[in-house]
Motif scaffolding. Structure first.
Motif, mmCIF file in Angstrom:
data_model
loop_
_atom_site.group_PDB
_atom_site.id
_atom_site.type_symbol
_atom_site.label_atom_id
_atom_site.label_comp_id
_atom_site.label_asym_id
_atom_site.label_seq_id
_atom_site.Cartn_x
_atom_site.Cartn_y
_atom_site.Cartn_z
ATOM 1 N N GLN A 1 0.856 -1.179 0.000
ATOM 2 C CA GLN A 1 0.000 0.000 0.000
ATOM 3 C C GLN A 1 0.894 1.233 0.000
ATOM 4 O OE1 GLN A 1 -3.335 0.393 -0.040
ATOM 5 N NE2 GLN A 1 -3.713 -1.794 -0.144
ATOM 6 N N THR B 1 -0.424 8.958 -2.289
ATOM 7 C CA THR B 1 0.425 9.065 -1.098
ATOM 8 C C THR B 1 1.440 10.192 -1.235
ATOM 9 O OG1 THR B 1 0.170 6.690 -0.706
ATOM 10 C CG2 THR B 1 1.992 7.775 0.410
ATOM 11 N N THR C 1 0.995 4.893 6.292
ATOM 12 C CA THR C 1 0.225 3.912 5.525
ATOM 13 C C THR C 1 0.748 2.505 5.762
ATOM 14 O OG1 THR C 1 -0.346 5.506 3.810
ATOM 15 C CG2 THR C 1 -0.416 3.186 3.179
ATOM 16 N N ASP D 1 0.083 1.341 9.438
ATOM 17 C CA ASP D 1 -1.333 1.033 9.688
ATOM 18 C C ASP D 1 -1.759 -0.252 8.998
ATOM 19 O OD1 ASP D 1 -1.478 3.381 11.135
ATOM 20 O OD2 ASP D 1 -2.617 4.484 9.613
ATOM 21 N N GLU D 2 -1.213 -0.510 7.832
ATOM 22 C CA GLU D 2 -1.635 -1.642 7.017
ATOM 23 C C GLU D 2 -0.974 -2.966 7.394
ATOM 24 O OE1 GLU D 2 -3.855 -3.556 4.097
ATOM 25 O OE2 GLU D 2 -4.047 -1.472 4.748
ATOM 26 N N TYR D 3 0.303 -2.925 7.787
ATOM 27 C CA TYR D 3 1.068 -4.175 7.868
ATOM 28 C C TYR D 3 1.582 -4.569 9.245
ATOM 29 C CZ TYR D 3 0.841 -3.603 2.870
ATOM 30 O OH TYR D 3 0.381 -3.432 1.591
#
Length: 163
Positions: free
Chosen positions: A21, A56, A72, A75-77
């Motif tokens: 992401q 982004t 990003t 938060d995502e991974y």
């Protein structure tokens, strides 16, 4: 991404997964560090690069782009975590303007239940390579490969812009 960088010591696989992401595409390498992570997932250490996606990237501001990308990715991974030892700085990479964000992610014990790793070194280096969006180098090394943490400085020092 127009970036060249070294391979860290040890056995690695060429990146064969989806892009992260925040990046348009992803190339690099990884090593599985946990086969049975929560959610029936694998967990890995990785060093990757790619052009930052236009949603982004902040036009003309590498530092804000690096902040947005690292948020990003975090938060995502990663499980819920606290950032410690946070470093933010602007620099020059092979003559090109760049911004670095680096920190240790210390995982919340409840959120990280089932993960072998309890923390992770996270690095995002955003470089103006002359494309319409900057390129990013993203390194993520869990404490299960803590012996690689000292290699991060050398990795960053060896980044070159492909012209």
């Amino acid at each position: 991404a127009k970036l060249s960088y070294d391979v860290l010591p040890g056995r690695w696989r060429e990146w064969d997964r989806e892009s992260f992401q925040g990046l348009r595409s992803t190339l690099g390498y990884y090593r599985v560090t946990q086969e049975n992570a929560p959610g029936n997932q694998t967990y890995w250490a990785n060093v990757n690069s790619g052009p930052v996606d236009s949603g982004t990237a902040v036009a003309g501001d590498l530092a804000k782009t690096a902040d947005r990308l690292i948020t990003t990715l975090g938060d995502e991974y990663y499980p819920k975590h606290t950032r410690t030892g946070l470093v933010r700085r602007t620099l020059t990479v092979d003559g090109a303007p760049a911004a670095l964000v680096r920190y240790k992610a210390v995982f919340d014990p409840v959120a990280a239940k089932g993960y072998s790793a309890k923390s992770e070194q996270v690095v995002v280096l955003v470089v103006d390579t002359g494309l319409d969006v900057p390129a990013a180098l993203y390194a993520s090394l869990p404490d299960t490969v803590r012996d690689l943490w000292p290699s991060i400085d050398g990795l960053l020092a060896g980044v070159r812009v492909i012209r």
